[in-house]
Design an enzyme around this catalytic site. Structure first.
Site, PDB file in Angstrom:
ATOM      1  N   ARG A 141       0.810  -1.220   0.000  1.00 16.16           N
ATOM      2  CA  ARG A 141       0.000   0.000   0.000  1.00 16.16           C
ATOM      3  C   ARG A 141       0.845   1.272   0.000  1.00 16.16           C
ATOM      4  O   ARG A 141       0.451   2.293   0.577  1.00 16.16           O
ATOM      5  CB  ARG A 141      -0.958   0.027   1.199  1.00 16.16           C
ATOM      6  CG  ARG A 141      -1.883  -1.156   1.282  1.00 16.16           C
ATOM      7  CD  ARG A 141      -2.841  -1.252   0.104  1.00 16.16           C
ATOM      8  NE  ARG A 141      -3.606  -2.476   0.168  1.00 16.16           N
ATOM      9  CZ  ARG A 141      -3.262  -3.605  -0.444  1.00 16.16           C
ATOM     10  NH1 ARG A 141      -2.177  -3.655  -1.187  1.00 16.16           N
ATOM     11  NH2 ARG A 141      -4.001  -4.690  -0.343  1.00 16.16           N
ATOM     12  N   SER A 184     -10.041   1.507   3.935  1.00 14.94           N
ATOM     13  CA  SER A 184      -9.252   1.179   5.129  1.00 14.94           C
ATOM     14  C   SER A 184      -8.565   2.431   5.656  1.00 14.94           C
ATOM     15  O   SER A 184      -7.900   3.143   4.912  1.00 14.94           O
ATOM     16  CB  SER A 184      -8.209   0.117   4.802  1.00 14.94           C
ATOM     17  OG  SER A 184      -8.830  -1.095   4.419  1.00 14.94           O
ATOM     18  N   GLU A 254      -3.550   4.917   5.970  1.00 14.40           N
ATOM     19  CA  GLU A 254      -3.716   4.520   4.561  1.00 14.40           C
ATOM     20  C   GLU A 254      -4.535   5.564   3.804  1.00 14.40           C
ATOM     21  O   GLU A 254      -4.350   5.760   2.617  1.00 14.40           O
ATOM     22  CB  GLU A 254      -4.397   3.148   4.473  1.00 14.40           C
ATOM     23  CG  GLU A 254      -4.457   2.603   3.060  1.00 14.40           C
ATOM     24  CD  GLU A 254      -4.828   1.130   3.015  1.00 14.40           C
ATOM     25  OE1 GLU A 254      -5.545   0.751   2.076  1.00 14.40           O
ATOM     26  OE2 GLU A 254      -4.372   0.373   3.892  1.00 14.40           O
TER      27      GLU A 254
END
Length: 259
Positions: A141, A184, A254
């Site tokens: 990520r 998320s 995130e």
């Protein structure tokens, strides 16, 4: 550049943000004075953001050439998924129910568990030139891309689109809340689940005003109606403190925060 008015309370997936004018980019160039965004699916924006720009329709395309897919950074994940399904191209099934533009997904190396977009990338075109995948530092990520993404080239696997895989990925996302959110909130630490850490820290369903960590999946910061940027930031800060106190782990955001 052209100008477009965007109401981020409607445009962003978390339904937070001001109504402002943004610049629309139609040619490759340097736009150092602007923060470039996509469809705002993982974005939390304050009421006083820096100048913002989006890529225009000139960067919304899919070209198949020499066993590669050349995709404009403004192309939606849904459009690319549909193209791959129609042309029987494998490995893109994980894009099912993963919203965003290809530029944004590439920037954050989006995906689902071990399936991530960088697994498929051959090269990236930015305002500073074309980079091969091996020249771009990337991890779970996360990427370190120097410049604005305008185009992404993918390798093609002609073994065939797998409807069963698409169904599997769709089902894996069906446990996610339906409330407005930015996806998320925190990255999963190594060998840990951010959702588990948040839940064990007493944060599942924890609410401030109209913002909360979902009671369905603790790692989803959701808007229950008229949530604000300030409420969201307060929850994020509380979560970092509580998880660090209990597990000695510093959670990494995130969500893309613009202030």
């Amino acid at each position: 550049m052209a100008v477009k008015t965007i109401d981020f309370k409607r445009y962003s997936s978390i339904h937070i943000g001001p109504k402002i004018e943004v610049e629309v980019i139609d040619i490759i160039g340097n736009y150092n004075d602007y923060r470039i965004i996509g469809k705002a699916n993982n974005l939390l924006i304050s009421n006083n953001p820096p100048p913002i720009a989006i890529l225009g329709e000139n960067f919304d395309y899919i070209i198949e050439k020499e066993n590669k897919l050349i995709v404009g950074a403004a192309t939606s994940s849904g459009k690319l998924l549909t193209y791959c399904k129609k042309h029987n191209i494998a490995d893109f099934e994980f894009l099912a129910k993963l919203p965003g533009t290809i530029g944004g997904l590439t920037k954050m190396n989006a995906g689902l568990k071990q399936w991530e977009i960088f697994n498929l990338i051959d090269g990236i075109t930015t305002n500073k030139g074309t980079l091969t995948k091996d020249k771009v530092p990337h991890s779970y990520r996360s990427t370190k891309i120097d410049g604005i993404i305008f185009e992404v080239v993918f390798n093609i696997n002609k073994t065939g689109y797998c409807k069963e895989n698409q169904k599997k990925f769709t089902q894996m996302r069906d446990n996610q809340p339906n409330n407005p959110s930015a996806g998320s909130c925190f990255k999963n630490p190594e060998k840990q689940s951010a959702g588990y850490l948040l839940e064990q820290s007493g944060l599942k369903g924890y609410r401030i005003g109209d913002m909360a960590f979902s009671d369905i999946h603790a790692n989803f910061l959701v808007n229950l109606g008229n949530g604000t940027y300030e409420e969201a930031i307060e929850l994020i800060n509380i979560a970092k403190i509580k998880v660090n106190e209990k597990f000695n782990i510093i959670l990494e955001i995130e969500i893309d925060i613009i202030n």
